[in-house]
Design a protein around this motif. Structure first.
Motif, PDB file in Angstrom:
ATOM      1  N   GLN A  47       0.846  -1.255  -0.038  1.00  0.00           N
ATOM      2  CA  GLN A  47       0.115  -0.109   0.191  1.00  0.00           C
ATOM      3  C   GLN A  47       0.978   1.298  -0.008  1.00  0.00           C
ATOM      4  O   GLN A  47       2.109   1.282   0.422  1.00  0.00           O
ATOM      5  N   ALA A  48       0.134   2.395  -0.619  1.00  0.00           N
ATOM      6  CA  ALA A  48       1.047   3.395  -0.480  1.00  0.00           C
ATOM      7  C   ALA A  48       1.600   3.774   0.884  1.00  0.00           C
ATOM      8  O   ALA A  48       0.450   3.686   1.980  1.00  0.00           O
ATOM      9  N   GLY A  49       2.769   4.422   0.952  1.00  0.00           N
ATOM     10  CA  GLY A  49       3.380   4.702   2.399  1.00  0.00           C
ATOM     11  C   GLY A  49       4.082   3.599   2.849  1.00  0.00           C
ATOM     12  O   GLY A  49       4.848   3.688   3.996  1.00  0.00           O
ATOM     13  N   ASP A  93       8.223   4.858   2.175  1.00  0.00           N
ATOM     14  CA  ASP A  93       7.227   5.865   1.772  1.00  0.00           C
ATOM     15  C   ASP A  93       6.721   5.709   0.596  1.00  0.00           C
ATOM     16  O   ASP A  93       6.694   6.509  -0.619  1.00  0.00           O
ATOM     17  N   LYS A 111       4.897   5.103  -3.300  1.00  0.00           N
ATOM     18  CA  LYS A 111       3.913   6.052  -3.840  1.00  0.00           C
ATOM     19  C   LYS A 111       3.302   5.161  -5.096  1.00  0.00           C
ATOM     20  O   LYS A 111       4.093   4.530  -5.493  1.00  0.00           O
ATOM     21  N   PRO A 112       2.165   5.091  -5.416  1.00  0.00           N
ATOM     22  CA  PRO A 112       1.345   4.550  -6.640  1.00  0.00           C
ATOM     23  C   PRO A 112       2.439   4.750  -7.903  1.00  0.00           C
ATOM     24  O   PRO A 112       2.775   3.760  -8.773  1.00  0.00           O
ATOM     25  N   GLU A 113       3.083   6.189  -8.092  1.00  0.00           N
ATOM     26  CA  GLU A 113       3.830   6.257  -9.075  1.00  0.00           C
ATOM     27  C   GLU A 113       5.361   5.682  -8.931  1.00  0.00           C
ATOM     28  O   GLU A 113       5.917   5.368 -10.104  1.00  0.00           O
ATOM     29  N   ASP A 114       5.881   4.871  -7.878  1.00  0.00           N
ATOM     30  CA  ASP A 114       6.791   3.778  -7.757  1.00  0.00           C
ATOM     31  C   ASP A 114       6.358   2.779  -8.577  1.00  0.00           C
ATOM     32  O   ASP A 114       7.253   1.822  -8.648  1.00  0.00           O
ATOM     33  N   THR A 115       5.223   2.292  -8.787  1.00  0.00           N
ATOM     34  CA  THR A 115       4.927   1.007  -9.517  1.00  0.00           C
ATOM     35  C   THR A 115       5.739   0.865 -10.852  1.00  0.00           C
ATOM     36  O   THR A 115       5.540   1.582 -11.688  1.00  0.00           O
ATOM     37  N   VAL A 154       2.432  -0.632  -6.016  1.00  0.00           N
ATOM     38  CA  VAL A 154       2.028   0.010  -4.983  1.00  0.00           C
ATOM     39  C   VAL A 154       0.508   0.637  -5.109  1.00  0.00           C
ATOM     40  O   VAL A 154       0.253   1.481  -6.122  1.00  0.00           O
ATOM     41  N   SER A 155      -0.429   0.296  -4.386  1.00  0.00           N
ATOM     42  CA  SER A 155      -1.812   0.652  -4.388  1.00  0.00           C
ATOM     43  C   SER A 155      -1.981   1.992  -3.704  1.00  0.00           C
ATOM     44  O   SER A 155      -1.576   2.026  -2.491  1.00  0.00           O
ATOM     45  N   SER A 156      -3.124   2.636  -3.956  1.00  0.00           N
ATOM     46  CA  SER A 156      -3.303   3.918  -3.522  1.00  0.00           C
ATOM     47  C   SER A 156      -4.424   3.575  -2.330  1.00  0.00           C
ATOM     48  O   SER A 156      -4.904   2.592  -2.194  1.00  0.00           O
TER      49      SER A 156
END
Length: 126
Positions: A12-14, A84, A86-90, A124-126
């Motif tokens: 999950q995000a974070g 930490d 983030k979804p954009e790290d996917t 990474v899910s939001s």
């Protein structure tokens, strides 16, 4: 040198993940071990690199302060601690080695790296 990346998964995000890059074969003092990532439909992006000789490190702007690269020379393994997230790290994360007989500066360009692992997927899910 053959590289085996592992440690990816769904988070999950974070949250945090640690990626591992195990190298079989010799890593010489002037070599760099790097991490790149590639999200769907995007070009491969530099994430981080470490110099085997002196443990110096370099990070891409998008991960500075959140990711940390380290190595264990006794295990020929490089780690990428990702915090930490983030979804954009996917992306699919690849480890790679830059082999050189002489000391070289860090490079963000994938073309200077020689061998690549198979990649490990981080979602990474939001």
């Amino acid at each position: 040198v053959q590289l085996q990346a592992s440690g990816g998964g769904l988070v999950q995000a974070g949250g945090s993940l640690r990626l591992n890059c195990a190298a079989s074969g010799d890593i010489f003092s002037n070599n760099h071990i790097g991490w790149f990532r590639q999200a769907p439909g995007q070009e491969r992006e530099f994430v981080a690199a470490i110099k085997w000789r002196d443990n110096k490190k370099q990070y891409g702007d998008s991960v500075k302060g959140r990711f940390a690269i380290s190595r264990d020379s006794t295990k020929n393994t490089v780690y990428l601690q990702m915090n930490d997230l983030k979804p954009e790290d996917t992306a699919v994360y690849y480890c790679t080695i830059r082999r050189s007989p002489v000391a070289t500066p860090f490079s963000f360009f994938e073309s200077v790296y020689n061998d690549w692992g198979q990649g490990t997927l981080v979602t990474v899910s939001s």
